[in-house]
Design an enzyme around this catalytic site. Structure first.
Site, PDB file in Angstrom:
ATOM      1  CD  GLU A   1      59.789 -71.245 -80.038  1.00  0.00           C
ATOM      2  OE1 GLU A   1      60.029 -70.291 -79.282  1.00  0.00           O
ATOM      3  OE2 GLU A   1      59.061 -72.196 -79.718  1.00  0.00           O
TER       4      GLU A   1
ATOM      5  CG  HIS B   1      52.104 -65.543 -79.057  1.00  0.00           C
ATOM      6  ND1 HIS B   1      51.771 -65.881 -80.348  1.00  0.00           N
ATOM      7  CD2 HIS B   1      53.158 -66.333 -78.728  1.00  0.00           C
ATOM      8  CE1 HIS B   1      52.579 -66.830 -80.764  1.00  0.00           C
ATOM      9  NE2 HIS B   1      53.435 -67.129 -79.801  1.00  0.00           N
TER      10      HIS B   1
ATOM     11  NE  ARG C   1      56.668 -64.733 -79.046  1.00  0.00           N
ATOM     12  CZ  ARG C   1      56.735 -65.572 -78.056  1.00  0.00           C
ATOM     13  NH1 ARG C   1      56.644 -65.137 -76.820  1.00  0.00           N
ATOM     14  NH2 ARG C   1      56.870 -66.853 -78.282  1.00  0.00           N
TER      15      ARG C   1
ATOM     16  CG  HIS D   1      52.364 -65.226 -74.928  1.00  0.00           C
ATOM     17  ND1 HIS D   1      51.613 -66.360 -74.734  1.00  0.00           N
ATOM     18  CD2 HIS D   1      53.630 -65.643 -75.208  1.00  0.00           C
ATOM     19  CE1 HIS D   1      52.391 -67.411 -74.871  1.00  0.00           C
ATOM     20  NE2 HIS D   1      53.623 -67.006 -75.145  1.00  0.00           N
TER      21      HIS D   1
ATOM     22  NE  ARG E   1      58.502 -64.435 -73.580  1.00  0.00           N
ATOM     23  CZ  ARG E   1      57.945 -65.618 -73.865  1.00  0.00           C
ATOM     24  NH1 ARG E   1      58.479 -66.729 -73.401  1.00  0.00           N
ATOM     25  NH2 ARG E   1      56.845 -65.689 -74.576  1.00  0.00           N
TER      26      ARG E   1
HETATM   27  C1  LIG Z   1      50.154 -70.740 -73.787  1.00  0.00           C
HETATM   28  C2  LIG Z   1      51.556 -70.365 -73.400  1.00  0.00           C
HETATM   29  C3  LIG Z   1      52.642 -70.894 -74.089  1.00  0.00           C
HETATM   30  C4  LIG Z   1      53.950 -70.547 -73.732  1.00  0.00           C
HETATM   31  N1  LIG Z   1      55.000 -71.132 -74.381  1.00  0.00           N
HETATM   32  C5  LIG Z   1      56.261 -70.881 -73.945  1.00  0.00           C
HETATM   33  C6  LIG Z   1      57.371 -71.588 -74.500  1.00  0.00           C
HETATM   34  O1  LIG Z   1      57.214 -72.435 -75.365  1.00  0.00           O
HETATM   35  N2  LIG Z   1      58.604 -71.292 -74.021  1.00  0.00           N
HETATM   36  C7  LIG Z   1      58.832 -70.372 -73.049  1.00  0.00           C
HETATM   37  O2  LIG Z   1      59.968 -70.147 -72.642  1.00  0.00           O
HETATM   38  N3  LIG Z   1      57.786 -69.703 -72.506  1.00  0.00           N
HETATM   39  C8  LIG Z   1      56.519 -69.949 -72.919  1.00  0.00           C
HETATM   40  N4  LIG Z   1      55.478 -69.286 -72.337  1.00  0.00           N
HETATM   41  C9  LIG Z   1      55.747 -68.403 -71.198  1.00  0.00           C
HETATM   42  C10 LIG Z   1      56.100 -69.270 -70.000  1.00  0.00           C
HETATM   43  O3  LIG Z   1      55.256 -70.406 -70.000  1.00  0.00           O
HETATM   44  C11 LIG Z   1      55.935 -68.521 -68.697  1.00  0.00           C
HETATM   45  O4  LIG Z   1      56.572 -67.294 -68.741  1.00  0.00           O
HETATM   46  C12 LIG Z   1      56.545 -69.332 -67.552  1.00  0.00           C
HETATM   47  O5  LIG Z   1      55.988 -70.628 -67.556  1.00  0.00           O
HETATM   48  C13 LIG Z   1      56.287 -68.657 -66.228  1.00  0.00           C
HETATM   49  O6  LIG Z   1      56.615 -69.571 -65.216  1.00  0.00           O
HETATM   50  P1  LIG Z   1      56.335 -69.160 -63.716  1.00  0.00           P
HETATM   51  O7  LIG Z   1      56.727 -70.343 -62.900  1.00  0.00           O
HETATM   52  O8  LIG Z   1      56.951 -67.863 -63.445  1.00  0.00           O
HETATM   53  O9  LIG Z   1      54.742 -68.915 -63.659  1.00  0.00           O
HETATM   54  P2  LIG Z   1      53.526 -69.903 -63.946  1.00  0.00           P
HETATM   55  O10 LIG Z   1      53.951 -71.133 -64.614  1.00  0.00           O
HETATM   56  O11 LIG Z   1      52.435 -69.126 -64.590  1.00  0.00           O
HETATM   57  O12 LIG Z   1      53.052 -70.295 -62.475  1.00  0.00           O
HETATM   58  C14 LIG Z   1      52.478 -69.338 -61.616  1.00  0.00           C
HETATM   59  C15 LIG Z   1      51.963 -70.055 -60.379  1.00  0.00           C
HETATM   60  O13 LIG Z   1      51.573 -69.115 -59.373  1.00  0.00           O
HETATM   61  C16 LIG Z   1      50.288 -69.471 -58.856  1.00  0.00           C
HETATM   62  N5  LIG Z   1      49.717 -68.278 -58.241  1.00  0.00           N
HETATM   63  C17 LIG Z   1      49.474 -67.064 -58.807  1.00  0.00           C
HETATM   64  N6  LIG Z   1      48.987 -66.216 -57.866  1.00  0.00           N
HETATM   65  C18 LIG Z   1      48.937 -66.906 -56.706  1.00  0.00           C
HETATM   66  C19 LIG Z   1      48.538 -66.573 -55.382  1.00  0.00           C
HETATM   67  N7  LIG Z   1      48.101 -65.350 -55.067  1.00  0.00           N
HETATM   68  N8  LIG Z   1      48.602 -67.515 -54.433  1.00  0.00           N
HETATM   69  C20 LIG Z   1      49.049 -68.774 -54.728  1.00  0.00           C
HETATM   70  N9  LIG Z   1      49.447 -69.143 -55.959  1.00  0.00           N
HETATM   71  C21 LIG Z   1      49.394 -68.212 -56.927  1.00  0.00           C
HETATM   72  C22 LIG Z   1      49.602 -70.013 -60.083  1.00  0.00           C
HETATM   73  O14 LIG Z   1      48.427 -70.712 -59.795  1.00  0.00           O
HETATM   74  C23 LIG Z   1      50.716 -70.886 -60.630  1.00  0.00           C
HETATM   75  O15 LIG Z   1      50.831 -72.075 -59.854  1.00  0.00           O
HETATM   76  C24 LIG Z   1      54.165 -69.624 -72.682  1.00  0.00           C
HETATM   77  C25 LIG Z   1      53.080 -69.080 -72.004  1.00  0.00           C
HETATM   78  C26 LIG Z   1      51.785 -69.451 -72.343  1.00  0.00           C
HETATM   79  C27 LIG Z   1      50.639 -68.864 -71.585  1.00  0.00           C
END
Ligand SMILES: Cc1cc2nc3c(=O)[nH]c(=O)nc-3n(C[C@H](O)[C@H](O)[C@H](O)COP(=O)(O)OP(=O)(O)OC[C@H]3O[C@@H](n4cnc5c(N)ncnc54)[C@H](O)[C@@H]3O)c2cc1C
Length: 513
Positions: free
Chosen positions: A118, A233, A278, A337, A372
């Site tokens: 990447e 992104h 990016r 993103h 990032r």
């Molecule tokens: C389309 C896309 C593609 C990506 N591709 C990559 C990749 O290939 N590689 C990489 O490293 N990163 C990638 N990223 C970034 C990465 O996916 C995220 O940074 C990472 O998944 C964040 O994980 P997290 O567990 O912190 O949050 P998330 O996976 O976003 O989970 C957040 C959780 O909190 C919950 N939540 C939020 N507010 C509340 C509330 N008030 N009460 C209860 N629940 C709540 C949500 O519903 C969800 O369950 C991508 C992001 C996107 C959007």
């Protein structure tokens, strides 16, 4: 009086069911935990939508030092090198931990992990699962693991609205449910609420995630860090879909080119070309669009008929928009993103509020700096979920005192905040736009209605942006195009940010385009 869920008292509460939250809960097992999540388990998460995969130095010619060098270069002088080195060194262990809970990563015919390339990575180190279905495959495996783990209680369709404190220590969590408002008594709470993409019109994130964890922690007095750094992104699929679908960097990694509507390869002369960091690519694409042009990804030569096999999810998303990437150009545009900023934490995920840990995208550990590196976020979510769990397991479980009361909060409404943020806090910023955002957001926060929490998060981004009078990483100011000689991270509490916001001259929105 709010109902108190006494039967769950004393359990560790984890808010959010993306990779960070799920990994925290699974690592803590058999310690009893409760996962509170806004939608169904694993749904409405960026984690499940990830395409590229997880960056980890598992390749034979790779090392933690090489991974660190690429991370620091992308972070544009603002990474905390010590923190970054430690998190990246744990990449291979995090991959192994994910495999132990049931994730099956793609392997080559020799049985080795197959690695993608990447942008801004100097070699292939992206571990993926089911091609570009990495996030969905990982989250599915973790959700199944949670279902097999009796110590984890899952509260779906519960939305965390406020942290309750005993003095300055966490004492409980106020949640909205379909049946009213309830309180979970707990002196150990982990926020894993993901990013802030929902604040913007053009986003690749689940639109309901606007940084609730940041709002909860900020109101509880937590120190915030680097809030101005919002990553766009460069290549979201330009279609009517909302949120916008992503065309992963991995497509450019396989040789796809960026062209404008005149078929000019406008990145050709830029260092790194299509695989530049990016922020560089996003600014170049924004400039093409700002002059009235259009931008496309051309994967015809690089991938052609193999596109659908290597990128089945992206192929389907393109198909939905009427584009066949094997034979046609893919229209793209930048979209919000990822958020590098967030709640400041130490290397164990501890925030400055006793009893409060923050992991994943909601946190700011210092790994990402001003920008990032692709696929470092899933890595951070997994590593920090594991680390926070180990740290929490060693802490005192005694319950803090919970004041009884009757609290209720309006459901957050983003409709007034989104247009302000989208217009004034985008890829290119200047003092007029930033001050305009502050002037428009402050009354929405002060009214304390349904816009207050999204306005609070946006206000923090604007105040931090107003103080950074330079262009660095994802923060690009047209009025300060140069980088200052000394890079410095910034931390602040909400109270300080509000003082600064209130001292900003009241620019009118009309003057501040
Ligand atoms: C389309 C896309 C593609 C990506 N591709 C990559 C990749 O290939 N590689 C990489 O490293 N990163 C990638 N990223 C970034 C990465 O996916 C995220 O940074 C990472 O998944 C964040 O994980 P997290 O567990 O912190 O949050 P998330 O996976 O976003 O989970 C957040 C959780 O909190 C919950 N939540 C939020 N507010 C509340 C509330 N008030 N009460 C209860 N629940 C709540 C949500 O519903 C969800 O369950 C991508 C992001 C996107 C959007």
């Amino acid at each position: 009086m709010n109902e108190i869920l006494e039967e769950l008292s004393g359990r560790i509460v984890i808010v959010g069911s993306g990779l960070a939250g799920l990994m925290t809960a699974l690592t803590l097992a058999p310690e009893p935990t409760v996962i509170v999540t806004r939608a169904a388990l694993g749904v409405e998460t960026s984690s499940a939508w990830a395409q590229g995969g997880i960056a980890a130095c598992v390749g034979r010619d790779d090392s933690a030092a090489l991974h660190l060098a690429d991370t620091l270069a992308a972070g544009d002088g603002l990474c905390d090198a010590k923190v970054a080195a430690r998190i990246l060194a744990e990449g291979p262990a995090a991959i192994a931990a994910l495999e132990r809970v049931g994730v099956e990563f793609d392997r080559n015919s020799a049985g080795e992990l197959s690695l993608g390339l990447e942008a801004a990575h100097s070699l292939r180190r992206i571990v993926h699962a089911k091609g570009d279905g990495s996030g969905a495959t990982i989250v599915r495996a973790l959700v199944e693991a949670v279902a097999r783990t009796p110590s984890i209680t899952v509260l779906e369709s519960y939305e965390a609205r406020r942290l309750l404190l005993d003095g300055d220590h966490v004492a409980g969590l106020l949640c909205a449910t379909g049946k009213g408002t309830v309180i979970l008594p707990s002196s150990r709470i982990v926020l894993a609420t993901g990013g802030i993409g929902g604040l913007y019109d053009a986003t690749t994130n689940p639109v309901g995630n606007f940084g609730q964890g940041i709002a909860l922690a900020a109101r509880a007095g937590a120190v915030l860090a680097d809030m101005e750094f919002v990553q766009f992104h460069p290549t979201a699929l330009d279609s009517r879909r909302w949120p916008l679908a992503l065309v992963s960097e991995a497509v450019r990694g396989e040789g796809a080119l960026l062209l404008n509507e005149k078929s000019e390869r406008f990145m050709a002369e830029v260092e790194g070309a299509e695989l530049a960091p990016r922020d560089v690519v996003a600014r170049a694409i924004s400039a093409e669009i700002a002059r009235g042009g259009r931008v496309f990804l051309d994967a015809r030569q690089a991938l052609g008929n193999s596109f659908a096999q290597r990128f089945p999810v992206i192929d389907a998303l393109c198909g939905e928009a009427g584009v066949d990437p094997s034979h046609e150009l893919i229209p793209v545009r930048p979209a919000v993103h990822y958020h590098m900023g967030g709640v400041a934490t130490d290397e164990a995920g501890r925030s400055s509020v006793p009893g409060l840990w923050v992991v994943g995208e909601a946190a700011s550990t210092g790994l990402h700096g001003a920008n990032r590196l692709a696929s470092n976020s899933l890595l951070e979510a997994a590593v920090m979920g594991i680390r926070a769990a180990r740290d929490i397991a060693d802490t005192d479980a005694s319950q803090a005192k919970l004041a009884r009361g009757n609290l209720s909060m309006a459901a957050p409404d983003l409709s007034l905040v989104r247009p302000i943020v989208s217009r004034h806090l985008g890829v290119l910023r200047n003092a007029g736009a930033i001050h305009g955002a502050i002037a428009a957001l402050l009354p929405l926060f002060d009214e304390d209605g349904a816009s207050a929490d999204p306005a609070l998060v946006a206000l923090l981004i604007a105040v931090f942006a107003s103080l950074r009078t330079e262009s660095r990483g994802a923060h690009a100011r047209t009025d300060f195009p140069l980088k200052l000689p000394h890079a410095q991270r910034r931390t602040m509490r909400l109270s300080d940010a509000l003082d600064i916001a209130r001292s900003v001259p009241p620019y009118s929105l009309a003057r501040s385009a």
